[in-house]
Design a protein around this motif. Structure first.
Motif, PDB file in Angstrom:
ATOM      1  N   LEU A 148      19.475 -28.109  -9.902  1.00  0.00           N
ATOM      2  CA  LEU A 148      19.572 -26.507 -10.096  1.00  0.00           C
ATOM      3  C   LEU A 148      19.743 -26.093  -8.637  1.00  0.00           C
ATOM      4  O   LEU A 148      20.584 -25.030  -8.402  1.00  0.00           O
ATOM      5  N   GLY A 149      19.294 -26.791  -7.570  1.00  0.00           N
ATOM      6  CA  GLY A 149      19.629 -26.444  -6.122  1.00  0.00           C
ATOM      7  C   GLY A 149      20.901 -26.340  -5.926  1.00  0.00           C
ATOM      8  O   GLY A 149      21.342 -25.589  -4.985  1.00  0.00           O
ATOM      9  N   ARG A 150      21.740 -27.372  -6.399  1.00  0.00           N
ATOM     10  CA  ARG A 150      23.417 -27.250  -5.880  1.00  0.00           C
ATOM     11  C   ARG A 150      24.014 -26.409  -6.844  1.00  0.00           C
ATOM     12  O   ARG A 150      25.317 -26.131  -6.673  1.00  0.00           O
ATOM     13  N   ARG A 151      23.375 -25.515  -7.407  1.00  0.00           N
ATOM     14  CA  ARG A 151      24.207 -24.680  -8.464  1.00  0.00           C
ATOM     15  C   ARG A 151      23.582 -23.185  -7.973  1.00  0.00           C
ATOM     16  O   ARG A 151      24.261 -22.076  -8.636  1.00  0.00           O
ATOM     17  N   THR A 152      22.788 -22.943  -6.970  1.00  0.00           N
ATOM     18  CA  THR A 152      22.146 -21.734  -6.867  1.00  0.00           C
ATOM     19  C   THR A 152      23.210 -20.876  -5.706  1.00  0.00           C
ATOM     20  O   THR A 152      23.147 -19.516  -5.717  1.00  0.00           O
ATOM     21  N   ARG A 153      24.307 -21.364  -5.227  1.00  0.00           N
ATOM     22  CA  ARG A 153      24.913 -20.833  -4.119  1.00  0.00           C
ATOM     23  C   ARG A 153      25.993 -20.099  -4.918  1.00  0.00           C
ATOM     24  O   ARG A 153      26.619 -19.096  -4.295  1.00  0.00           O
ATOM     25  N   GLU A 154      26.447 -20.412  -6.107  1.00  0.00           N
ATOM     26  CA  GLU A 154      27.686 -19.690  -6.781  1.00  0.00           C
ATOM     27  C   GLU A 154      27.462 -19.941  -8.225  1.00  0.00           C
ATOM     28  O   GLU A 154      26.600 -20.761  -8.679  1.00  0.00           O
ATOM     29  N   GLY A 155      28.038 -19.193  -9.086  1.00  0.00           N
ATOM     30  CA  GLY A 155      27.989 -19.189 -10.771  1.00  0.00           C
ATOM     31  C   GLY A 155      26.756 -18.504 -11.149  1.00  0.00           C
ATOM     32  O   GLY A 155      26.093 -17.585 -10.622  1.00  0.00           O
ATOM     33  N   GLU A 164      12.655 -16.871 -12.367  1.00  0.00           N
ATOM     34  CA  GLU A 164      13.392 -17.495 -13.517  1.00  0.00           C
ATOM     35  C   GLU A 164      13.867 -18.909 -13.423  1.00  0.00           C
ATOM     36  O   GLU A 164      14.009 -19.787 -14.171  1.00  0.00           O
ATOM     37  N   LEU A 165      14.368 -19.139 -12.140  1.00  0.00           N
ATOM     38  CA  LEU A 165      14.610 -20.481 -11.842  1.00  0.00           C
ATOM     39  C   LEU A 165      13.611 -21.568 -11.981  1.00  0.00           C
ATOM     40  O   LEU A 165      13.788 -22.631 -12.473  1.00  0.00           O
ATOM     41  N   ALA A 166      12.354 -21.048 -11.653  1.00  0.00           N
ATOM     42  CA  ALA A 166      11.191 -21.875 -11.894  1.00  0.00           C
ATOM     43  C   ALA A 166      11.128 -22.230 -13.274  1.00  0.00           C
ATOM     44  O   ALA A 166      10.686 -23.305 -13.775  1.00  0.00           O
ATOM     45  N   VAL A 167      11.036 -21.165 -13.993  1.00  0.00           N
ATOM     46  CA  VAL A 167      11.042 -21.281 -15.533  1.00  0.00           C
ATOM     47  C   VAL A 167      11.882 -22.173 -16.165  1.00  0.00           C
ATOM     48  O   VAL A 167      11.817 -23.095 -16.918  1.00  0.00           O
ATOM     49  N   LEU A 168      13.350 -21.935 -15.662  1.00  0.00           N
ATOM     50  CA  LEU A 168      14.250 -22.761 -16.213  1.00  0.00           C
ATOM     51  C   LEU A 168      14.135 -24.110 -15.862  1.00  0.00           C
ATOM     52  O   LEU A 168      14.566 -25.269 -16.807  1.00  0.00           O
ATOM     53  N   ALA A 169      13.691 -24.399 -14.709  1.00  0.00           N
ATOM     54  CA  ALA A 169      13.410 -25.975 -14.392  1.00  0.00           C
ATOM     55  C   ALA A 169      12.381 -26.460 -15.304  1.00  0.00           C
ATOM     56  O   ALA A 169      12.600 -27.557 -15.739  1.00  0.00           O
ATOM     57  N   VAL A 195      12.320 -16.341 -20.144  1.00  0.00           N
ATOM     58  CA  VAL A 195      13.029 -17.152 -21.127  1.00  0.00           C
ATOM     59  C   VAL A 195      13.969 -16.196 -21.655  1.00  0.00           C
ATOM     60  O   VAL A 195      15.411 -16.470 -21.646  1.00  0.00           O
ATOM     61  N   THR A 196      13.829 -15.095 -22.106  1.00  0.00           N
ATOM     62  CA  THR A 196      14.749 -13.888 -22.768  1.00  0.00           C
ATOM     63  C   THR A 196      15.736 -13.546 -21.807  1.00  0.00           C
ATOM     64  O   THR A 196      16.806 -13.499 -22.029  1.00  0.00           O
ATOM     65  N   ALA A 197      15.281 -13.094 -20.585  1.00  0.00           N
ATOM     66  CA  ALA A 197      16.115 -12.988 -19.505  1.00  0.00           C
ATOM     67  C   ALA A 197      17.066 -13.902 -19.035  1.00  0.00           C
ATOM     68  O   ALA A 197      18.341 -13.925 -18.923  1.00  0.00           O
ATOM     69  N   ILE A 198      16.563 -15.404 -19.086  1.00  0.00           N
ATOM     70  CA  ILE A 198      17.327 -16.461 -18.682  1.00  0.00           C
ATOM     71  C   ILE A 198      18.496 -16.613 -19.609  1.00  0.00           C
ATOM     72  O   ILE A 198      19.944 -16.932 -18.963  1.00  0.00           O
ATOM     73  N   PHE A 199      18.054 -16.469 -20.960  1.00  0.00           N
ATOM     74  CA  PHE A 199      19.067 -16.780 -21.778  1.00  0.00           C
ATOM     75  C   PHE A 199      20.452 -15.707 -21.837  1.00  0.00           C
ATOM     76  O   PHE A 199      21.541 -15.813 -22.052  1.00  0.00           O
TER      77      PHE A 199
END
Length: 228
Positions: A148-155, A164-169, A195-199
């Motif tokens: 996840l860490g190497r995806r937080t800079r973009e995208g 939300e990142l913690a929940v996704l992890a 979870v709803t927000a993540i999706f």
């Protein structure tokens, strides 16, 4: 759950060239009520025995004889290709997200990747083995954090809040909503909201099954990795 729907113990094949670790893992799983049907010290024997015994799940090291490179991982990938119904849990000394992506391939069901040090947490380790055997996922928290860490800079992940990142992890590790709530010390209702927000933000359609939701997250991670 350490037994199948038919009531028999889950059957496990172990591939590990370190005798002490191999026997230790076998003892842990046997004491937990699982049946260890084969033990192998090299990747070729692991592949042969697993195809012969058809266990519910394989627990294997990455670096094994005969080549002492990624022989165990390649044997696990071949098993997934030839016997899709067998779960595969990789144990490794190394935090290598690339290995995870190779193992997941096009099918994130029934796959796990843990650092060897996690075996010391017997309850969590047995839970990971049984989850993978049932078609779920079990990814090491350290590996997930690096993915996840190497995806937080973009995208798309940049849209997610830190919570939300913690929940996704936690979801990518294979935890249920209840497990996420307990891990992050938040309410079950809060997890459902996140979870709803993540999706929604990742444009992944919410699904009924906890397991399928985790698979959707893993699929996203794999796909995103190939775009970069």
């Amino acid at each position: 759950m350490t037994s199948t729907d038919a009531g028999r113990p889950l059957r496990v094949a172990i591939g590990e060239d370190d005798v002490l670790l191999r026997e230790g893992v076998a003892r842990i799983l046997t004491d937990a009520g699982l049946e260890v049907v084969s033990r192998s010290g090299d990747a070729d024997d692991l592949l042969h025995r697993t195809l012969a015994y058809r266990p519910d799940v394989v627990v294997a090291d990455v670096h094994m004889p005969p080549g002492f490179t990624d022989d165990g991982l390649r044997a696990a990938m071949e098993l997934r290709r030839r016997s899709p119904g067998i779960g595969v849990l990789i144990l490794s000394q190394f935090c290598e997200p690339a290995y995870v992506m190779d193992l997941v391939g096009e099918r994130p069901e029934g796959v796990g990747y843990l650092l060897k040090e996690r075996v010391g947490d017997v309850t969590a380790f047995v839970d990971a083995v049984t989850r993978v055997a049932a078609g779920g996922s079990a990814l090491d928290p350290e590996v997930v954090a690096r993915m996840l860490g190497r995806r937080t800079r973009e995208g798309p992940l940049q849209q997610l809040t830190p919570r939300e990142l913690a929940v996704l992890a936690a979801m990518a590790e294979g935890l249920s909503n209840l497990g996420v709530a307990e891990s992050l010390l938040i309410s079950h209702a809060s997890v459902e909201k996140h979870v709803t927000a993540i999706f929604r933000k990742l444009r992944i359609a919410p699904l009924d099954s906890e397991n399928r939701r985790v698979q959707a997250v893993l699929t996203y991670l794999r796909t995103d990795d190939r775009r970069r």
